[in-house]
Design an enzyme around this catalytic site. Structure first.
Site, short mmCIF file in Angstrom:
data_model
loop_
_atom_site.label_atom_id
_atom_site.label_comp_id
_atom_site.label_asym_id
_atom_site.label_seq_id
_atom_site.Cartn_x
_atom_site.Cartn_y
_atom_site.Cartn_z
N ASN A 133 0.96 -1.31 -0.10
CA ASN A 133 0.17 -0.31 -0.19
C ASN A 133 0.81 1.06 -0.07
O ASN A 133 0.17 2.48 0.81
CB ASN A 133 -1.41 -0.35 0.78
CG ASN A 133 -0.35 -0.05 2.58
OD1 ASN A 133 1.22 -0.36 2.71
ND2 ASN A 133 -0.87 -0.18 3.28
N HIS A 135 3.79 1.58 1.93
CA HIS A 135 3.93 2.09 3.27
C HIS A 135 5.50 1.55 2.91
O HIS A 135 5.92 1.43 2.19
CB HIS A 135 3.35 1.39 4.50
CG HIS A 135 4.05 0.14 4.98
ND1 HIS A 135 2.77 -0.70 4.91
CD2 HIS A 135 4.84 -0.28 4.13
CE1 HIS A 135 3.04 -1.67 5.55
NE2 HIS A 135 4.45 -2.01 5.25
N GLU A 140 1.80 4.70 7.37
CA GLU A 140 0.60 3.69 6.48
C GLU A 140 -0.02 4.93 6.00
O GLU A 140 0.44 5.95 5.95
CB GLU A 140 -0.06 2.74 7.38
CG GLU A 140 -0.35 1.57 7.67
CD GLU A 140 0.28 0.86 6.69
OE1 GLU A 140 0.55 0.94 6.22
OE2 GLU A 140 0.92 -0.50 7.78
C1 GLP Z 1 6.49 -4.66 7.20
C2 GLP Z 1 7.73 -3.23 7.37
C3 GLP Z 1 8.39 -2.49 6.10
C4 GLP Z 1 8.80 -3.46 5.24
C5 GLP Z 1 7.41 -4.03 4.39
C6 GLP Z 1 7.49 -4.63 3.31
O1 GLP Z 1 5.36 -4.65 6.94
N1 GLP Z 1 7.40 -2.74 8.64
O2 GLP Z 1 9.40 -1.75 6.86
O3 GLP Z 1 9.49 -2.92 4.01
O4 GLP Z 1 6.53 -3.96 5.04
O5 GLP Z 1 7.34 -5.95 3.27
P1 GLP Z 1 8.25 -6.76 3.17
O6 GLP Z 1 9.79 -6.77 2.41
O7 GLP Z 1 7.97 -7.93 3.18
O8 GLP Z 1 7.90 -6.87 2.32
#
Ligand code: GLP
Length: 240
Positions: A133, A135, A140
């Protein structure tokens, strides 16, 4: 903004690790901002390999992690403190006391985090993943661009994605709150390196580069930073 599109996640991790290594070789006292999630795992493995091959030392490096789930003790396998120790810190020569996570349990309180980063000279290079999304950290959609490190609520979408990836699909196990560096804290870094792989990130990468800069897509704030490198694989980059 420097955009690097590579074939796959192995290539992305290789390039990201090279950039981090270069930063530490140029400045052995570098202050790194680090991320968790699935995206940086291979990058960290490459850093461990480089350390074991005596190509780089982290003995004078300091690190500040982006975020932490609220209520998960450092011994909990899904806490970000545990993740960092397990995926990186336990395998390199960094001094564990030089590694910070905003957690409030037994490390720095979120409200002191930005001050502590400043006292240490600021973050030289901030590594980021990207939420589906848009973030960054746990900032968020709707988060103020002026935000500093604080307690935040997780979006339902984030809880669902992270339940599937890290909590065996059990929604009730995922904390609904976290501590996260704010968007302003992230923008204070001198350099930013964002990595994204896989098709699920394609829409967010497209938004990062092409959507109106707004709090609807937190990642769009990065377009206001003067030194950002984005590394994607062909799937995450398929809309750009
Ligand atoms: C998570 C973390 C982020 C991370 C993102 C992507 O919830 N809080 O810091 O960069 O979401 O996660 P992933 O690398 O597992 O796709």
């Amino acid at each position: 903004m420097n955009i690097i599109k590579l074939a796959n996640e192995v290539e992305v991790a290789k390039k990201a690790a090279e950039i981090i290594e270069e930063e530490v070789k140029q400045n052995r006292n570098a202050v790194l901002g680090l991320a968790t999630g699935s995206s940086p795992i291979l990058t960290y493995q490459n850093l461990i390999k480089a350390f074991k091959a005596n190509e780089v030392s982290f003995s004078d490096v300091k690190t500040f992690n982006l975020d932490e789930y609220e209520g998960l003790q450092p011994t909990h396998p899904q806490s970000y403190r545990y993740f960092m120790n397990d995926q990186l810190f336990n395998h390199i020569d960094i001094k564990i006391e030089n590694t910070y996570v905003p957690e409030g349990i037994n490390n720095v309180r979120p409200e002191s985090y930005d001050e502590l980063i400043k006292e240490n000279g600021g973050i030289d290079l901030q590594l980021l993943g990207l939420g589906v999304n848009g973030h960054v950290g746990f900032n968020e959609p709707g988060t103020s661009f002026e935000s500093l490190t604080s307690e935040v609520d997780l979006a339902q979408e984030t809880i669902e994605v992270n339940a599937k990836k890290f909590f065996n699909g059990d929604l009730s196990e995922v904390p609904t709150k976290a501590y996260s560096m704010g968007l302003k804290s992230i923008m204070n870094a001198k350099k930013i390196l964002l990595i994204a792989t896989g098709e699920s990130k394609a829409e967010a990468i497209n938004a990062l580069l092409n959507a109106t800069i707004s709090e609807d897509w937190p990642c769009t704030i990065l377009r206001n930073h003067k030194d950002v490198t984005i590394i994607v694989d062909s799937e995450a980059g398929k809309l750009i």
